[in-house]
Design a protein around this motif. Structure first.
Motif, PDB file in Angstrom:
ATOM      1  N   VAL A  44     -16.368  11.877  16.364  1.00 23.25           N
ATOM      2  CA  VAL A  44     -17.585  11.642  15.897  1.00 23.25           C
ATOM      3  C   VAL A  44     -17.317  11.405  14.432  1.00 23.25           C
ATOM      4  CG1 VAL A  44     -17.805  14.197  15.239  1.00 23.25           C
ATOM      5  CG2 VAL A  44     -19.730  12.768  16.243  1.00 23.25           C
ATOM      6  N   TRP A  45     -16.224  11.639  13.682  1.00 20.49           N
ATOM      7  CA  TRP A  45     -16.088  11.565  12.474  1.00 20.49           C
ATOM      8  C   TRP A  45     -15.254  10.078  12.077  1.00 20.49           C
ATOM      9  CZ3 TRP A  45     -18.986  14.705   9.743  1.00 20.49           C
ATOM     10  CH2 TRP A  45     -19.120  16.089  10.116  1.00 20.49           C
ATOM     11  N   SER A  46     -15.145   9.400  13.241  1.00 20.82           N
ATOM     12  CA  SER A  46     -14.527   7.940  12.974  1.00 20.82           C
ATOM     13  C   SER A  46     -14.968   6.945  11.970  1.00 20.82           C
ATOM     14  CB  SER A  46     -14.374   7.456  14.265  1.00 20.82           C
ATOM     15  OG  SER A  46     -15.340   6.799  14.700  1.00 20.82           O
ATOM     16  N   MET A 197     -31.564   7.423  22.393  1.00 22.71           N
ATOM     17  CA  MET A 197     -32.430   8.487  21.842  1.00 22.71           C
ATOM     18  C   MET A 197     -32.099   8.443  20.156  1.00 22.71           C
ATOM     19  SD  MET A 197     -32.191  11.979  24.087  1.00 22.71           S
ATOM     20  CE  MET A 197     -30.277  11.855  24.007  1.00 22.71           C
ATOM     21  N   GLU A 198     -30.617   8.281  19.746  1.00 21.22           N
ATOM     22  CA  GLU A 198     -30.312   8.360  18.418  1.00 21.22           C
ATOM     23  C   GLU A 198     -29.986   7.095  17.705  1.00 21.22           C
ATOM     24  OE1 GLU A 198     -29.659  11.384  16.589  1.00 21.22           O
ATOM     25  OE2 GLU A 198     -30.843  12.562  18.056  1.00 21.22           O
ATOM     26  N   ARG A 199     -29.879   6.177  18.375  1.00 20.29           N
ATOM     27  CA  ARG A 199     -29.748   4.478  17.986  1.00 20.29           C
ATOM     28  C   ARG A 199     -28.583   4.627  17.209  1.00 20.29           C
ATOM     29  NH1 ARG A 199     -33.911   1.070  17.658  1.00 20.29           N
ATOM     30  NH2 ARG A 199     -32.378  -0.348  17.315  1.00 20.29           N
ATOM     31  N   VAL A 200     -27.387   5.190  17.745  1.00 15.96           N
ATOM     32  CA  VAL A 200     -25.994   5.390  17.325  1.00 15.96           C
ATOM     33  C   VAL A 200     -25.228   4.099  17.817  1.00 15.96           C
ATOM     34  CG1 VAL A 200     -26.085   7.862  16.879  1.00 15.96           C
ATOM     35  CG2 VAL A 200     -24.997   6.986  18.985  1.00 15.96           C
ATOM     36  N   PRO A 201     -24.395   3.703  17.004  1.00 21.21           N
ATOM     37  CA  PRO A 201     -23.430   2.633  17.533  1.00 21.21           C
ATOM     38  C   PRO A 201     -22.565   3.036  18.829  1.00 21.21           C
ATOM     39  CG  PRO A 201     -23.275   2.714  15.291  1.00 21.21           C
ATOM     40  CD  PRO A 201     -23.936   3.973  15.692  1.00 21.21           C
ATOM     41  N   GLY A 202     -22.292   2.506  19.821  1.00 20.11           N
ATOM     42  CA  GLY A 202     -21.657   2.893  21.019  1.00 20.11           C
ATOM     43  C   GLY A 202     -20.209   2.395  21.280  1.00 20.11           C
ATOM     44  N   ASP A 203     -19.484   1.819  20.132  1.00 16.23           N
ATOM     45  CA  ASP A 203     -18.280   1.135  20.247  1.00 16.23           C
ATOM     46  C   ASP A 203     -17.301   2.061  20.621  1.00 16.23           C
ATOM     47  OD1 ASP A 203     -18.313   2.140  17.836  1.00 16.23           O
ATOM     48  OD2 ASP A 203     -17.644   0.322  16.925  1.00 16.23           O
ATOM     49  N   TRP A 278     -27.586  12.894  15.373  1.00 14.66           N
ATOM     50  CA  TRP A 278     -26.028  12.449  15.070  1.00 14.66           C
ATOM     51  C   TRP A 278     -25.830  11.900  13.674  1.00 14.66           C
ATOM     52  CZ3 TRP A 278     -27.360  14.472  19.680  1.00 14.66           C
ATOM     53  CH2 TRP A 278     -26.356  15.132  20.311  1.00 14.66           C
ATOM     54  N   VAL A 279     -25.899  12.566  12.582  1.00 14.94           N
ATOM     55  CA  VAL A 279     -26.029  11.957  11.286  1.00 14.94           C
ATOM     56  C   VAL A 279     -24.313  11.197  11.084  1.00 14.94           C
ATOM     57  CG1 VAL A 279     -25.953  12.286   8.777  1.00 14.94           C
ATOM     58  CG2 VAL A 279     -27.664  13.301  10.344  1.00 14.94           C
ATOM     59  N   PRO A 280     -23.478  11.832  11.575  1.00 15.86           N
ATOM     60  CA  PRO A 280     -22.092  11.475  11.247  1.00 15.86           C
ATOM     61  C   PRO A 280     -21.826   9.766  12.074  1.00 15.86           C
ATOM     62  CG  PRO A 280     -21.844  13.636  11.932  1.00 15.86           C
ATOM     63  CD  PRO A 280     -23.165  13.410  12.106  1.00 15.86           C
ATOM     64  N   ARG A 281     -22.864   9.544  12.948  1.00 16.13           N
ATOM     65  CA  ARG A 281     -22.680   8.391  13.689  1.00 16.13           C
ATOM     66  C   ARG A 281     -23.605   7.440  13.060  1.00 16.13           C
ATOM     67  NH1 ARG A 281     -17.871   7.672  15.403  1.00 16.13           N
ATOM     68  NH2 ARG A 281     -18.622   5.667  16.465  1.00 16.13           N
ATOM     69  N   SER A 282     -25.027   7.938  12.886  1.00 11.33           N
ATOM     70  CA  SER A 282     -26.036   6.924  12.510  1.00 11.33           C
ATOM     71  C   SER A 282     -25.992   6.650  10.938  1.00 11.33           C
ATOM     72  CB  SER A 282     -27.635   7.883  12.854  1.00 11.33           C
ATOM     73  OG  SER A 282     -27.775   8.957  12.277  1.00 11.33           O
ATOM     74  N   ARG A 283     -25.733   7.751  10.226  1.00 12.16           N
ATOM     75  CA  ARG A 283     -25.663   7.394   8.889  1.00 12.16           C
ATOM     76  C   ARG A 283     -24.453   7.820   8.050  1.00 12.16           C
ATOM     77  NH1 ARG A 283     -30.444   6.485   6.133  1.00 12.16           N
ATOM     78  NH2 ARG A 283     -28.945   5.611   4.782  1.00 12.16           N
ATOM     79  N   PRO A 284     -23.606   7.311   8.402  1.00  9.89           N
ATOM     80  CA  PRO A 284     -22.431   7.637   7.709  1.00  9.89           C
ATOM     81  C   PRO A 284     -22.102   7.330   6.193  1.00  9.89           C
ATOM     82  CG  PRO A 284     -21.788   5.798   9.329  1.00  9.89           C
ATOM     83  CD  PRO A 284     -23.188   6.140   9.501  1.00  9.89           C
ATOM     84  N   GLU A 443     -33.098  -2.912  12.588  1.00 12.44           N
ATOM     85  CA  GLU A 443     -31.682  -3.163  13.513  1.00 12.44           C
ATOM     86  C   GLU A 443     -30.893  -1.942  13.196  1.00 12.44           C
ATOM     87  OE1 GLU A 443     -30.075  -6.673  11.952  1.00 12.44           O
ATOM     88  OE2 GLU A 443     -31.398  -8.166  13.350  1.00 12.44           O
ATOM     89  N   ARG A 444     -30.775  -1.228  12.086  1.00 17.42           N
ATOM     90  CA  ARG A 444     -29.971  -0.067  12.117  1.00 17.42           C
ATOM     91  C   ARG A 444     -30.584   1.007  12.895  1.00 17.42           C
ATOM     92  NH1 ARG A 444     -29.916   2.629   6.105  1.00 17.42           N
ATOM     93  NH2 ARG A 444     -31.893   2.722   6.825  1.00 17.42           N
ATOM     94  N   GLY A 445     -31.947   0.927  13.090  1.00 17.58           N
ATOM     95  CA  GLY A 445     -32.672   2.154  13.950  1.00 17.58           C
ATOM     96  C   GLY A 445     -32.802   3.635  13.265  1.00 17.58           C
ATOM     97  N   GLN A 446     -32.385   3.541  11.975  1.00 17.33           N
ATOM     98  CA  GLN A 446     -32.623   4.935  11.148  1.00 17.33           C
ATOM     99  C   GLN A 446     -33.796   5.218  10.399  1.00 17.33           C
ATOM    100  OE1 GLN A 446     -30.643   7.429  12.511  1.00 17.33           O
ATOM    101  NE2 GLN A 446     -29.700   5.936  14.034  1.00 17.33           N
ATOM    102  N   GLY A 447     -34.614   4.272  10.581  1.00 15.82           N
ATOM    103  CA  GLY A 447     -35.795   4.482   9.650  1.00 15.82           C
ATOM    104  C   GLY A 447     -35.651   3.972   8.415  1.00 15.82           C
ATOM    105  N   GLY A 448     -36.379   4.187   7.329  1.00 15.46           N
ATOM    106  CA  GLY A 448     -36.603   3.349   6.154  1.00 15.46           C
ATOM    107  C   GLY A 448     -37.801   3.528   5.597  1.00 15.46           C
ATOM    108  N   HIS A 449     -37.969   2.873   4.463  1.00 16.55           N
ATOM    109  CA  HIS A 449     -39.484   2.597   3.691  1.00 16.55           C
ATOM    110  C   HIS A 449     -39.438   1.409   3.133  1.00 16.55           C
ATOM    111  CE1 HIS A 449     -43.364   4.837   3.426  1.00 16.55           C
ATOM    112  NE2 HIS A 449     -43.293   4.010   2.582  1.00 16.55           N
ATOM    113  N   ILE A 450     -40.599   0.632   3.349  1.00 16.25           N
ATOM    114  CA  ILE A 450     -40.964  -0.637   2.280  1.00 16.25           C
ATOM    115  C   ILE A 450     -42.163  -0.389   1.676  1.00 16.25           C
ATOM    116  CG2 ILE A 450     -41.510  -2.869   2.627  1.00 16.25           C
ATOM    117  CD1 ILE A 450     -40.188  -3.085   5.191  1.00 16.25           C
TER     118      ILE A 450
END
Length: 585
Positions: A44-46, A197-203, A278-284, A443-450
């Motif tokens: 999970v820390w990769s 659910m979490e929009r994490v990369p699945g490679d 899953w922050v280690p995957r979504s926002r490393p 595309e990142r799927g982890q939110g943000g603000h404009i």
């Protein structure tokens, strides 16, 4: 075979089990130990470990019964926090026998790490602890007791809310069924569910050991949750500095669960981000920045060196890009984010001005600051800027489209070239920013603000500002429409309408239908009037940060802007009559 690229592998024997330990980086540097959660393995820390290894000696190990580590026999009673503490101390002694380690835990890795950092036998072995999405069971037990002892309506709602989020804990206490589910359909579908659910990369995650990891890990809950919540330790005080990372969109843990945590962790630094569990995957990228800053500050003897500006818990380490950052509202906004500890990209068509803002941002406390040169009216330039910023620094978390130009004069004095110039910068500049930076956020799927800086002229008609007002009204409507489109992606969009603010735009504004001398005279007069009003750009910057935190849709800033906005909504006829008055020239 480890799934963490470039890692060296070793085995550590402890309590009848063999732990698989992966190491990266220079062993002569400070050691950072990463502890994974449920139902994960060290992989999970990769995305985090290799980046940390550029600065530190990084260690990630498979918790007993997970990944390549062996499981205790029998399973029942083999996953107690006491035995997990034995495992951690064995790993720490093997990888860093002469110096304390910096501990990072996620989910159940954080739950057990809270045990490590609060028990006496680990004192002196931990230099710092970063907790991500995992509470201390002892602190959780006291949190429940206090709400049951004084059940106010708010506390009752908090208890019920966390109880609903913890549905999976009850399920994992049932005999046999969790094991059957994980070794059957749930194990096969979990990667797809997690991506959805979490929009994490699945490679490269989860690994093939997931079914057995999850089946064994059920005993983490069975061996520990009920005993600790029923009888929490009264002495669970952290003996090292703690950094708490709280994802605001966590499906499993309420933010309120950490209320009063300073009692148990006096040296506490709080961080929040609008992300899932899953922050280690979504926002490393964000996690690496926070861990690096925290470890560096502790190693330098400054455990309380985290940014102390307003909203530092929200913006520290986050990537913020501001256009028109060379002066006025853009510069003040870039510096306000810097004081909150953000990583700031200052963009301006004036290279020297952008560089000066970036330099000042670093002085004000920015985690990092860079200057970029771009004309926002040039689509290709903004596209290249977005590519460059993303490649070098990551996806922008907060985008502030601030660059703009002023244009006064009547409609018939305004040429088509005048219209083109003001629309190219004020409207197309915003469109370009939203398109090339906003798309990457989505595309990142982890939110943000404009944040799009419009103007009170967006809703206050004026016979002297037809082109400028039209461009800003378009920005306002674009912002409202984009906010609706991006709401489901956790991306907020705010239109900020400042009003009369003392900035350099008055000295550079154009006045249609005038010669050079008359234009200079009007510029001087307008600048003098704005100077007399003397509303500082720093107040607009403060409103921008507040709007991002509160996710506000439209923010009229100055008193006259707020008045005009209210009249536009409730008494538009009054504004129309005011618009007929010829302004003094």
């Amino acid at each position: 075979m480890t799934g963490i690229e470039g890692a060296r592998e070793r085995r550590v024997l402890t309590g009848g089990v063999e732990l698989c330990v992966a190491e990266l980086g220079d062993p002569g540097r400070p050691t950072v130990v990463l502890v994974h959660g449920y139902p994960d393995s060290k992989e999970v820390w990769s995305r985090v470990a290799p980046r940390l290894a550029e600065r530190f000696h990084v260690v990630a190990y498979d918790v007993r019964g997970h990944g390549c580590s062996t499981a205790p026999r029998p399973l029942r009673g083999g996953f107690t926090l006491e035995k997990l503490t034995d495992d951690f101390l064995a790993v720490a002694d093997a990888v860093s026998p002469d110096a304390p380690v910096h501990l990072v835990g996620h989910d159940w890795g954080s739950v057990q790490a809270w045990e490590f950092v609060t028990v006496a036998r680990a004192q002196g072995r931990i230099a710092s602890f970063t907790s991500v999405s995992g509470p201390s069971l002892d602190h959780f037990g006291h949190w429940i007791r206090r709400r049951l002892a004084r059940p106010t309506p708010r506390r009752a709602v908090q208890l019920l809310g966390q109880g609903a989020r913890s549905w999976y804990v009850y399920a994992l206490h049932t005999p046999v069924l969790p094991e059957l589910a994980w070794r059957g359909p749930l194990g096969r579908r979990w990667p797809r569910l997690l991506r959805r659910m979490e929009r994490v990369p699945g490679d490269d995650y989860p690994t093939s050991s997931l079914p057995s990891d999850a089946a064994h890990g059920a005993w983490l809950y069975r061996d520990n949750v009920r005993p600790r919540l029923r009888d929490p330790r009264p002495d669970a005080y952290a003996h090292a500095p703690v950094q708490l990372v709280t994802p605001l969109a966590d499906r499993f843990l309420s933010e309120r669960l950490h209320d009063g945590l300073e009692e148990w962790a006096p040296r506490l630094t709080r961080r929040t981000l609008p992300s899932g569990h899953w922050v280690p995957r979504s926002r490393p990228d964000q996690l690496v920045t926070w861990i690096t800053d925290f470890v560096t500050s502790v190693e330098g003897g400054r455990p309380d060196a985290a940014p102390r500006g307003r909203y530092a818990d929200r913006f520290a380490g986050r990537l913020v890009l501001v256009t028109g950052a060379g002066s006025g509202i853009g510069r003040a906004t870039a510096l306000a984010f810097a004081e909150a500890g953000a990583r700031v990209v200052a963009v301006d068509r004036d290279t020297g001005a952008a560089v000066r803002t970036a330099e000042e941002a670093r002085v004000r406390g920015a985690a990092a600051a860079w200057a970029e040169t771009a004309d926002v009216s040039d689509e290709r330039a903004v596209e290249k800027l977005a590519e460059r910023v993303t490649a070098e620094h990551g996806v922008v978390d907060v985008l502030v489209n601030n660059a703009g130009v002023g244009l006064g004069g009547s409609f018939f004095d305004t040429t088509t070239e005048d219209w083109k110039r003001v629309l190219d910068v004020n409207l197309w500049g915003v469109i370009h920013g939203c398109l090339y930076f906003g798309r990457r956020m989505a595309e990142r799927g982890q939110g943000g603000h404009i944040v799009n800086v419009a103007s009170a002229a967006a809703f206050q008609p004026s016979r002297a500002l037809p082109a400028y007002g039209a461009s800003k009204a378009a920005v306002l409507m674009l912002s409202e429409s984009l906010r609706a489109e991006l709401a489901g992606r956790r991306i907020g969009v705010t239109a900020v309408c400042p009003g009369f603010v003392n900035t350099a735009i008055t000295s550079t504004a154009r006045f249609a239908g005038t010669d050079a001398e008359e234009e200079r005279r009007r510029r001087r007069r307008t600048a003098r009037l704005y100077g007399l009003r003397n509303y500082p750009p720093e107040k607009v910057a403060a409103a921008i940060l507040r709007a991002v935190v509160r996710d506000e849709a439209v923010v009229p800033v100055t008193p006259e802007a707020r008045t005009a906005y209210a009249l536009a909504r409730w008494m538009p006829g009054a504004l129309r009559r005011v618009a007929r008055v010829k302004p003094p020239m």
